[in-house]
Design an enzyme around this catalytic site. Sequence first.
Site, short mmCIF file in Angstrom:
data_model
loop_
_atom_site.label_atom_id
_atom_site.label_comp_id
_atom_site.label_asym_id
_atom_site.label_seq_id
_atom_site.Cartn_x
_atom_site.Cartn_y
_atom_site.Cartn_z
N HIS A 45 19.24 6.74 31.50
CA HIS A 45 19.43 5.42 32.09
C HIS A 45 20.20 4.47 31.17
CE1 HIS A 45 16.90 6.61 35.43
NE2 HIS A 45 16.14 7.21 34.53
N LYS A 102 4.13 -6.38 3.18
CA LYS A 102 3.01 -5.53 3.60
C LYS A 102 2.15 -6.25 4.63
CE LYS A 102 0.40 -1.98 3.73
NZ LYS A 102 0.92 -1.01 4.70
N CYS A 131 -11.73 3.01 -4.31
CA CYS A 131 -12.46 2.67 -5.52
C CYS A 131 -11.99 3.52 -6.71
CB CYS A 131 -13.94 2.91 -5.31
SG CYS A 131 -14.58 2.08 -3.87
N GLU A 182 7.09 5.41 16.93
CA GLU A 182 6.63 5.29 15.55
C GLU A 182 7.57 6.04 14.59
OE1 GLU A 182 4.77 3.45 13.99
OE2 GLU A 182 4.35 4.50 12.12
N GLU A 232 12.80 1.59 8.95
CA GLU A 232 12.33 0.64 7.94
C GLU A 232 12.51 1.14 6.51
OE1 GLU A 232 8.12 -0.38 7.96
OE2 GLU A 232 7.62 1.57 8.78
N LYS A 273 9.53 4.28 11.49
CA LYS A 273 9.43 4.73 10.09
C LYS A 273 10.82 4.98 9.51
CE LYS A 273 6.29 3.86 9.05
NZ LYS A 273 5.14 3.45 9.84
N ASN A 307 -18.01 6.35 -6.14
CA ASN A 307 -16.97 6.38 -5.10
C ASN A 307 -17.48 7.29 -3.98
OD1 ASN A 307 -15.39 4.94 -6.81
ND2 ASN A 307 -13.91 6.58 -7.21
N GLY A 308 -17.20 6.94 -2.74
CA GLY A 308 -17.64 7.78 -1.63
C GLY A 308 -18.63 7.02 -0.76
N TRP A 317 -13.27 -1.04 -3.62
CA TRP A 317 -12.57 -1.42 -2.41
C TRP A 317 -13.62 -1.38 -1.31
CZ3 TRP A 317 -10.43 0.23 2.38
CH2 TRP A 317 -9.40 -0.61 2.83
N ARG A 356 -4.45 1.57 -7.03
CA ARG A 356 -5.17 2.14 -5.90
C ARG A 356 -5.62 1.07 -4.91
NH1 ARG A 356 -7.59 7.20 -7.33
NH2 ARG A 356 -9.38 6.72 -6.02
C1 F6R Z 1 5.35 -0.44 9.70
C2 F6R Z 1 4.39 -1.47 9.38
C3 F6R Z 1 4.29 -2.67 10.25
C4 F6R Z 1 2.82 -3.05 10.47
C5 F6R Z 1 2.73 -4.40 11.20
C6 F6R Z 1 1.29 -4.75 11.52
O1 F6R Z 1 5.28 0.63 8.83
O2 F6R Z 1 3.68 -1.37 8.42
O3 F6R Z 1 4.95 -2.49 11.45
O4 F6R Z 1 2.21 -2.04 11.20
O5 F6R Z 1 3.28 -5.40 10.40
O6 F6R Z 1 0.52 -4.85 10.38
P1 F6R Z 1 -1.04 -4.80 10.46
O7 F6R Z 1 -1.43 -3.45 10.91
O8 F6R Z 1 -1.51 -5.08 9.05
O9 F6R Z 1 -1.47 -5.86 11.40
#
Ligand code: F6R
Length: 611
Positions: free
Chosen positions: A507, A606, A2, A484, A491, A488, A103-104, A77, A27
């Site tokens: 292996h 996203k 928010c 993970e 990507e 990161k 906010n909060g 939000w 934000r």
């Molecule tokens: C990696 C990333 C993606 C998401 C995946 C699932 O940094 O962002 O691998 O984790 O697309 O997305 P959600 O969590 O929104 O279902």
Amino acid sequence: MCGIVGYTGKRAAMPVLISGLKKLEYRGYDSAGIALSGESGIIVRKQSGKVSGLSDLVDGEKDTLSLSHSGIAHTRWATHGPPTTLNAHPHEGNEGRVVLVHNGIIENHNALRERFKSAGHVFKSETDSEVLAHLVEVNYDGDLLAAVKKSLKEVDGTYGITCMVKDEPGVLVVARSGSPIVIGLGEDETIVASDASAIITYTRQAIYLDDNDIARIEGSKVDIESLDSGAVTRATSEIDWSPDAAEKGGYEHYMLKEVFEQPEAIRNTIRGRIDLNRGTAILSGLNLTPRELVDIQRLLIVGCGTSMNAGLIGEYAVEDFAAIPAEVEQAAEFRYRNPIVGSRDLVLAISQSGETADTLAAVREAVDKGTLVAALVNVVGSTIARETGRGIYLHAGPEVSVASTKAFTSQVSVLLMIALKIARAHRLSREKGIQIAKEIQRLPELVQQVLDCNDKIAEVAKHYADYNNAFYIGRGYMFPVALEGALKLKEISYIHAEGYHSAELKHGPIALLEESMPVIALLNQGPGQDKTLSNVAECKARNAPVLGVITKGDEEARKTCDHVIEIPACPQYTAVVPAAVALQLFSYHVARIRGCAIDQPRNLAKSVTVE
Ligand code: F6R
């Protein structure tokens, strides 16, 4: 997250507030609203959707609304209640005399709401913030500052607020506890906001309130007090951000901003959800009694990408704490392979966005199979949250960067709490439960310690930015962290990176080891560390450069590696979080050195709403 803006001064307040809200759009939000104070009272306009929609709405009444010289505005939000117009801020007291933006989270809002309801109050929204507006109005007796002060002593939780009352036009009262408020000092005017981006168009002179500060502002007159004592003086600072950085709260990229938000995000995720006395977690959204929890014989976790990696940590924790089987399945695989689910299974879908097509389809498949389905989602009101109707919101705040960071650590925090809750319903003792609960509560502090090493991590990254490939290795809880970490790196930096179980190297992948193949090893102290140390020795024997993520002060592990990043000592089940944060920062700096488009990596979206 928010956003708040407030204005008092000589200009027309409306354009200042709308432009401030636009600056806070970065934000993330789902509704917006404004309240303007004038001779005839306070006018509130709000609606779900974009600030541009609100701007068009108030533009239609420009002639009247522009007469006002003070007002407050907000981007919401959703946390308590879906993103509807009624839930948008500003919120009014029962008689509409007091208006505030918040906010909060007000944790005791339910108790206060019941108290006011029995006194005949009518609530228009489902929010905790509206309850605070009612409280301030009840306590108002001709002095807004005194009323807010009294009210804040009656609430538990966190807040950054800006408040107005009909009887004192031109006066704003602001206060903070756990949620920031900055006061921008202009000539004959003051602009307040939850973040400096909204004020730098008008002034660069700012006062940042401390927790428990409260201020009465009228025009350019700012009087600050502490909630517990009298007047206090706070230093004025000069904001020196570039306009571009201001859009990201002073950070160069959203990803970095979100990485740094993690202590706060995790705090919000676990707030009110740990019962230390009973050594368990309070997860009312799961809507399962201990009796029902004990009936659960298997947890099936579905998700994609980073969310799936978080799920793998959940699998380890559930089996570790609760001694019931847990399995993770890629959501697309689950949806298409006619999965076997039983009446005593719990399917847990994990998704930051709550919109990922494969995860949603997996949820629908599980629902059709008649099993219990719960979701772990960040975006309130998203499709997965609605279709499961049972679940836990992360409260991590909006995640803008395509690379998921704070959602991951908040997901892991919730999964640890779920594992604890299921475990307590099974065989875990209260004492052991308390111990785990205490460790979960340390997570924000553990993350902060890693963030404090950001400069060192940036230095280390310089040694690894020119490679084309990398292996990440780990075992036990650290295996999903290796996956993970590799995700990161690939990507955002476009370096080909693979995560492997340390034991798996031999292996096949070992064939690729040479001086041009760095290995990032999760080497922190815990079960299996000695084995991974041996694997690292095998890598070194083949001239592969080794970066170790090690426990602070572990000289033995340090000696084995070419470079190290230290994380604080803690059990493996919580070490996953600081270790993942260390690797997020490492990837970020590598990508930055390589000049990659960190917030918008190529080919990625996203929210993946297609198969
Ligand atoms: C990696 C990333 C993606 C998401 C995946 C699932 O940094 O962002 O691998 O984790 O697309 O997305 P959600 O969590 O929104 O279902």
